[in-house]
Scaffold this motif. Sequence first.
Motif, mmCIF file in Angstrom:
data_model
loop_
_atom_site.group_PDB
_atom_site.id
_atom_site.type_symbol
_atom_site.label_atom_id
_atom_site.label_comp_id
_atom_site.label_asym_id
_atom_site.label_seq_id
_atom_site.Cartn_x
_atom_site.Cartn_y
_atom_site.Cartn_z
ATOM 1 N N LEU A 1 0.741 -1.206 0.207
ATOM 2 C CA LEU A 1 0.064 0.023 -0.105
ATOM 3 C C LEU A 1 0.733 1.269 -0.100
ATOM 4 N N MET A 2 1.986 1.346 0.554
ATOM 5 C CA MET A 2 2.906 2.206 0.639
ATOM 6 C C MET A 2 3.375 2.455 -0.665
ATOM 7 N N THR A 3 3.719 1.764 -1.557
ATOM 8 C CA THR A 3 4.199 1.676 -2.801
ATOM 9 C C THR A 3 3.138 2.339 -3.835
ATOM 10 N N LEU A 4 1.991 1.862 -3.691
ATOM 11 C CA LEU A 4 1.054 2.530 -4.232
ATOM 12 C C LEU A 4 0.529 4.044 -3.780
ATOM 13 N N GLN A 5 0.877 4.172 -2.489
ATOM 14 C CA GLN A 5 0.713 5.675 -2.038
ATOM 15 C C GLN A 5 1.711 6.499 -2.826
ATOM 16 N N GLU A 6 2.804 6.038 -2.964
ATOM 17 C CA GLU A 6 3.918 6.860 -3.445
ATOM 18 C C GLU A 6 3.421 7.263 -4.811
ATOM 19 N N MET A 7 2.756 6.437 -5.596
ATOM 20 C CA MET A 7 2.389 6.827 -7.102
ATOM 21 C C MET A 7 1.225 7.855 -7.197
ATOM 22 N N GLN A 8 0.631 8.247 -5.952
ATOM 23 C CA GLN A 8 -0.467 8.978 -5.865
ATOM 24 C C GLN A 8 -0.203 10.426 -6.106
ATOM 25 N N TYR B 1 21.394 -9.388 -6.770
ATOM 26 C CA TYR B 1 20.732 -9.002 -7.915
ATOM 27 C C TYR B 1 19.706 -7.762 -7.327
ATOM 28 N N VAL B 2 19.256 -7.088 -8.425
ATOM 29 C CA VAL B 2 18.464 -5.818 -8.312
ATOM 30 C C VAL B 2 17.049 -6.147 -8.207
ATOM 31 N N SER B 3 16.249 -6.078 -7.290
ATOM 32 C CA SER B 3 14.755 -6.648 -7.225
ATOM 33 C C SER B 3 13.918 -6.442 -8.316
ATOM 34 N N ARG B 4 12.948 -6.953 -8.756
ATOM 35 C CA ARG B 4 11.845 -6.465 -9.505
ATOM 36 C C ARG B 4 10.874 -6.489 -8.607
ATOM 37 N N TYR B 5 9.728 -5.378 -9.012
ATOM 38 C CA TYR B 5 8.472 -5.315 -8.308
ATOM 39 C C TYR B 5 7.307 -5.601 -8.987
ATOM 40 N N ILE B 6 6.279 -6.290 -8.340
ATOM 41 C CA ILE B 6 5.090 -6.813 -9.080
ATOM 42 C C ILE B 6 4.197 -5.346 -8.797
ATOM 43 N N LEU B 7 3.839 -4.612 -9.819
ATOM 44 C CA LEU B 7 3.247 -3.476 -9.848
ATOM 45 C C LEU B 7 1.659 -3.668 -10.282
ATOM 46 N N GLY B 8 1.344 -4.992 -10.387
ATOM 47 C CA GLY B 8 -0.264 -5.160 -10.596
ATOM 48 C C GLY B 8 -0.849 -5.542 -9.198
ATOM 49 N N GLY B 9 -2.106 -6.520 -9.345
ATOM 50 C CA GLY B 9 -2.562 -6.888 -8.378
ATOM 51 C C GLY B 9 -3.739 -6.142 -8.257
ATOM 52 N N ALA B 10 -5.018 -6.621 -8.130
ATOM 53 C CA ALA B 10 -6.296 -6.077 -7.837
ATOM 54 C C ALA B 10 -7.007 -6.700 -6.559
ATOM 55 N N GLY B 11 -6.596 -7.704 -6.044
ATOM 56 C CA GLY B 11 -7.169 -8.385 -4.938
ATOM 57 C C GLY B 11 -7.295 -7.799 -3.554
ATOM 58 N N ALA B 12 -7.561 -8.743 -2.562
ATOM 59 C CA ALA B 12 -7.750 -8.182 -1.038
ATOM 60 C C ALA B 12 -6.176 -7.581 -0.686
ATOM 61 N N LEU B 13 -6.589 -6.758 0.267
ATOM 62 C CA LEU B 13 -5.477 -6.131 0.838
ATOM 63 C C LEU B 13 -5.097 -7.043 2.179
ATOM 64 N N THR B 14 -3.578 -7.603 2.205
ATOM 65 C CA THR B 14 -3.238 -8.673 2.938
ATOM 66 C C THR B 14 -2.222 -7.992 3.786
ATOM 67 N N ILE B 15 -2.700 -8.403 5.165
ATOM 68 C CA ILE B 15 -1.612 -8.013 6.350
ATOM 69 C C ILE B 15 -0.522 -8.891 6.365
#
Length: 405
Positions: free
Chosen positions: A150-157, A229-243
Amino acid sequence: MASSSHSQPIAAASQPPRVFPTSGFQVIDPSDKVEEENLPCYIRDEYYPMRMGEVIGEHYQVVAKLGYGTTSTVWLGRDLRDGKYWTLKVHINTMQYNQERVVYHHLASVTNTDDHPGRQNVRELHGSFTLTTQHGDHEVFVLTPLAMSLMTLQEMQPKRVFQKVLVTSALDQVLVGLDYLHTAEVVHTDLHADNLLISIKDDSILAKVEEGEILAPAARKQDDDRFIYVSRYILGGAGALTICDFGQARIGSEHTGPAMPLPYRAPEVILKMDWGSPVDLWTVGLLAWSLLEPEALFDVYAADSPELNDAHHLAAMTALLGPPPPEFLKRSEETSKYWSEDGTWKGPVPVPTDVSLESLGTVLTGEDKELFLDLLSGLLCWLPEERLIAAQAYSHSWLRGVSEE
């Protein structure tokens, strides 16, 4: 490269491992620090020396790096038996006690929560195995892959804040998940936007991540017998928020001692009182504010001086919440450093003036703002027992559909 006790595929595997490129990637200068190497407590030989394309746990081929932390690196793996993707969390070899595993096993053993709707909002452990190297054993968790936090998504807003409809949806899911955890007597203690991940509904996103590693291999550096290695980030996803991330979680209803990241600490934790599940509701209040407003309520003011940091933190709470009640002050000798018996502030830093939750709130207006502040007042309370529990907060009118003016 260090050897692994589970580095070869078994006969049950129905898919051959793919061959991953050994060239065509950016080579990072050996003198540059990469990813986990930048952590202040990084010790090279504690981390498993993963190779892209390696098969571990007998049938999981590692197809991408997803992240890293102080106690692990995280990888995307494909099960060669059925093609299903999993997240593989590979822990450092010096972990003497893995609290996250204990919490996962506890949650799996609790039977009165089997039908709780909040289970879908809490990450589950699907399995584990051990990798052995010359430097020690590495416990590996097998977890359902998740997308960005959610933080990554927030930084895109725009302005790093969400619209109200997204905030209420996020809080609904967090509160349902917390109700499940608290019913199972688990206190998370580390609830913030970076530990809330979006689930994935379509595995094709993961197949694209693997294909990306084949077509455009991740940048890396070589450090003797290993690659970083440098990480890849999965930027998709449209399901439930998960703790996620239960490394700091506690099992049971009452606890003592330090807990929680500094900016999120509840007052009873700062003041060395007993604490329990209400600390998670305190952080829900801070989460609600941080998702909606551009400025955090409480910052770390003096990281190099814990005593002054505590004073600044408690002074800010006093400014926003008013002085703590006498009953609260009697629960710890620590309170005498900051307040007189009648609640008058006497700490080593001044209490901020002319600030309030209402004046700091810049996004909402009218009745909508009043109801939001009413929700916060039920979460940000000095007395833990006066805070709303998760189910009560979920039912609050601000979350249940009051329209904005």
